[in-house]
Write a protein that holds these residues in place. Structure first.
Motif, PDB file in Angstrom:
ATOM      1  N   ARG A 220      10.855   4.230  72.410  1.00 32.26           N
ATOM      2  CA  ARG A 220      11.010   5.573  71.836  1.00 32.26           C
ATOM      3  C   ARG A 220      10.711   6.648  72.883  1.00 32.26           C
ATOM      4  NH1 ARG A 220      13.934   8.022  67.968  1.00 32.26           N
ATOM      5  NH2 ARG A 220      13.371  10.195  68.312  1.00 32.26           N
ATOM      6  N   TRP A 221       9.706   6.406  73.713  1.00 30.05           N
ATOM      7  CA  TRP A 221       9.384   7.342  74.804  1.00 30.05           C
ATOM      8  C   TRP A 221      10.588   7.522  75.731  1.00 30.05           C
ATOM      9  CZ3 TRP A 221       8.762   5.656  80.044  1.00 30.05           C
ATOM     10  CH2 TRP A 221       8.267   6.635  80.924  1.00 30.05           C
ATOM     11  N   HIS A 222      11.211   6.423  76.119  1.00 21.31           N
ATOM     12  CA  HIS A 222      12.407   6.515  76.960  1.00 21.31           C
ATOM     13  C   HIS A 222      13.487   7.349  76.284  1.00 21.31           C
ATOM     14  CE1 HIS A 222      11.715   3.757  80.348  1.00 21.31           C
ATOM     15  NE2 HIS A 222      11.115   2.922  79.505  1.00 21.31           N
ATOM     16  N   LEU A 223      13.746   7.081  75.018  1.00 22.10           N
ATOM     17  CA  LEU A 223      14.812   7.785  74.312  1.00 22.10           C
ATOM     18  C   LEU A 223      14.535   9.281  74.252  1.00 22.10           C
ATOM     19  CD1 LEU A 223      15.358   5.267  71.366  1.00 22.10           C
ATOM     20  CD2 LEU A 223      16.827   5.572  73.364  1.00 22.10           C
ATOM     21  N   GLN A 224      13.278   9.639  74.000  1.00 23.94           N
ATOM     22  CA  GLN A 224      12.949  11.064  73.893  1.00 23.94           C
ATOM     23  C   GLN A 224      12.987  11.767  75.243  1.00 23.94           C
ATOM     24  OE1 GLN A 224      10.092  10.456  69.994  1.00 23.94           O
ATOM     25  NE2 GLN A 224       9.587  12.166  71.357  1.00 23.94           N
ATOM     26  N   LEU A 225      12.834  11.011  76.336  1.00 19.82           N
ATOM     27  CA  LEU A 225      13.018  11.592  77.666  1.00 19.82           C
ATOM     28  C   LEU A 225      14.493  11.775  77.999  1.00 19.82           C
ATOM     29  CD1 LEU A 225      10.420   9.723  79.927  1.00 19.82           C
ATOM     30  CD2 LEU A 225      10.295  12.074  79.084  1.00 19.82           C
ATOM     31  N   GLY A 226      15.372  11.139  77.222  1.00 17.28           N
ATOM     32  CA  GLY A 226      16.804  11.208  77.491  1.00 17.28           C
ATOM     33  C   GLY A 226      17.329  10.049  78.308  1.00 17.28           C
ATOM     34  N   ASN A 242      13.121  -4.092  68.681  1.00 18.15           N
ATOM     35  CA  ASN A 242      13.407  -3.181  69.784  1.00 18.15           C
ATOM     36  C   ASN A 242      14.518  -2.180  69.480  1.00 18.15           C
ATOM     37  OD1 ASN A 242      11.411  -4.376  71.299  1.00 18.15           O
ATOM     38  ND2 ASN A 242      12.807  -5.575  72.589  1.00 18.15           N
ATOM     39  N   ILE A 243      15.332  -2.456  68.467  1.00 21.65           N
ATOM     40  CA  ILE A 243      16.366  -1.490  68.084  1.00 21.65           C
ATOM     41  C   ILE A 243      15.930  -0.665  66.873  1.00 21.65           C
ATOM     42  CG2 ILE A 243      17.722  -2.947  66.501  1.00 21.65           C
ATOM     43  CD1 ILE A 243      20.264  -1.857  67.861  1.00 21.65           C
ATOM     44  N   ASP A 244      14.801  -1.026  66.282  1.00 22.36           N
ATOM     45  CA  ASP A 244      14.279  -0.308  65.112  1.00 22.36           C
ATOM     46  C   ASP A 244      13.347   0.808  65.572  1.00 22.36           C
ATOM     47  OD1 ASP A 244      13.542   0.463  62.563  1.00 22.36           O
ATOM     48  OD2 ASP A 244      12.101  -1.190  62.298  1.00 22.36           O
ATOM     49  N   VAL A 245      13.921   1.790  66.261  1.00 24.43           N
ATOM     50  CA  VAL A 245      13.110   2.851  66.883  1.00 24.43           C
ATOM     51  C   VAL A 245      13.632   4.258  66.529  1.00 24.43           C
ATOM     52  CG1 VAL A 245      12.275   1.447  68.818  1.00 24.43           C
ATOM     53  CG2 VAL A 245      14.487   2.605  69.001  1.00 24.43           C
ATOM     54  N   PHE A 246      14.425   4.337  65.483  1.00 22.27           N
ATOM     55  CA  PHE A 246      15.033   5.625  65.149  1.00 22.27           C
ATOM     56  C   PHE A 246      14.474   6.246  63.876  1.00 22.27           C
ATOM     57  CE2 PHE A 246      18.074   3.213  67.699  1.00 22.27           C
ATOM     58  CZ  PHE A 246      18.206   4.078  68.769  1.00 22.27           C
ATOM     59  N   GLY A 247      13.426   5.614  63.310  1.00 20.43           N
ATOM     60  CA  GLY A 247      12.831   6.144  62.098  1.00 20.43           C
ATOM     61  C   GLY A 247      11.505   6.832  62.317  1.00 20.43           C
ATOM     62  N   PHE A 248      11.152   7.065  63.590  1.00 21.47           N
ATOM     63  CA  PHE A 248       9.906   7.785  63.887  1.00 21.47           C
ATOM     64  C   PHE A 248      10.083   8.577  65.169  1.00 21.47           C
ATOM     65  CE2 PHE A 248       9.493   4.242  66.713  1.00 21.47           C
ATOM     66  CZ  PHE A 248       8.524   4.557  67.677  1.00 21.47           C
ATOM     67  N   GLU A 249       9.150   9.476  65.430  1.00 18.83           N
ATOM     68  CA  GLU A 249       9.231  10.315  66.624  1.00 18.83           C
ATOM     69  C   GLU A 249       7.842  10.495  67.212  1.00 18.83           C
ATOM     70  OE1 GLU A 249      10.955  14.712  67.971  1.00 18.83           O
ATOM     71  OE2 GLU A 249      11.567  13.789  66.082  1.00 18.83           O
ATOM     72  N   LEU A 250       7.746  10.393  68.523  1.00 18.54           N
ATOM     73  CA  LEU A 250       6.487  10.649  69.210  1.00 18.54           C
ATOM     74  C   LEU A 250       6.249  12.151  69.283  1.00 18.54           C
ATOM     75  CD1 LEU A 250       6.862   8.143  72.188  1.00 18.54           C
ATOM     76  CD2 LEU A 250       5.745   7.744  69.984  1.00 18.54           C
ATOM     77  N   ASP A 251       5.012  12.563  69.075  1.00 21.34           N
ATOM     78  CA  ASP A 251       4.710  14.000  69.159  1.00 21.34           C
ATOM     79  C   ASP A 251       4.308  14.354  70.586  1.00 21.34           C
ATOM     80  OD1 ASP A 251       1.945  13.367  69.493  1.00 21.34           O
ATOM     81  OD2 ASP A 251       1.612  13.435  67.327  1.00 21.34           O
TER      82      ASP A 251
END
Length: 278
Positions: A220-226, A242-251
């Protein structure tokens, strides 16, 4: 259908931001392991000539029954094949092993600056791209100096640079260079090959906070960095996690805590000195 968002490369081609890496997957095991990934919703598969599993990858693609246009297939040119004519022959070999008419992304695996062949290699990449046999072309493990030379001599700019990138090696300067030149950043060994990062107490605390695994937090950290990210696992349950990472967000606090893990420590070789062509 996959719920993975796409990113648009600098030539207008869209690729999934989260894919499945097959480094160290034995060729004979690749059809089953990649089959699990495709069933879980992955649509981007990252292989390489050096992984020696292009045939198994091709078998998984054929067995999936998925329309070719729904898949995004990446492979890479190995070091010993750099050079204009050898690159063209190596691409034909990879395409034959994969059993495909084209690949979506073709990458130079390492720059090998001591051999000074990556510009001639890139010219062959441009030919493959112009012929429509590759939808996008890019590089792996290129430092800014290598990229500057390529940008100065190339007709087609690299769409993507796949680099070692994880919480212990965050590559801020290289990512900033990519952003300034519209080159996508893709992370290999995004989980740090499990060497301590997944057991770090700060990652564990963030995982507990969100009810997720440490691996899910790092992805999720990688995804939020782009970043484009290609985690690898041979375990079906982890493949699904590893693909179940779209239902939460790091603050912001989570992102700051992970930024504090950067030590600049490489797990792989330095691209300036990597000279293995075996």
């Amino acid at each position: 259908m996959s719920n993975v968002p796409g990113i648009t490369l600098n030539n207008g081609v869209t690729m999934p931001q989260l894919g499945f890496g097959v480094w160290q997957v034995p060729d004979e095991e690749a059809p089953a392991i990649i089959g699990h990934a495709l069933d879980a919703g992955y649509r981007s598969i990252d292989t390489a000539a050096a992984y020696e599993n292009e045939k198994g990858t091709g078998k998984a693609i054929a067995a999936s029954g998925l329309p070719r246009e729904e898949l995004f297939i990446t492979t890479k040119l190995w070091n010993s094949e750099q050079g204009y004519d050898t690159t063209l022959r190596a691409f034909d070999t990879s395409l034959g092993k994969l059993g495909l008419d084209y690949v979506d992304l073709y990458l130079i695996h390492w720059p090998l600056p001591m051999f000074d062949r990556y510009v001639d290699t890139w010219r062959a990449f441009e030919k493959l791209y112009a012929e429509g046999r590759v939808r996008a072309i890019g590089v792996c493990n290129f430092h800014p100096a290598h990229l500057r030379r390529l940008l100065g001599e190339a007709s087609v700019a690299p769409a993507l640079n796949q680099i070692e990138l994880h919480p212990n090696l965050q590559q801020e300067q290289l990512r900033a260079f990519h952003s300034a030149h519209n080159i996508a950043t893709e992370a290999w060994s995004p989980l740090g090959q499990g060497r301590g990062i997944l057991n770090d107490k700060r990652i564990g605390a963030i995982a507990d906070k969100h009810g997720k695994t440490p691996a899910q937090v790092i992805i999720r950290w990688h995804l939020q960095l782009g970043n484009v990210v290609i985690p690898k696992s041979a375990t079906p349950s982890r493949i699904r996690q590893n693909i179940d990472v779209f239902g939460f967000e790091l603050d912001a606090g989570d992102m700051t805590a992970i930024a504090g893990l950067n030590t600049g420590t490489r797990l792989g070789p330095d691209p300036d000195t990597q000279d293995w062509v075996g």
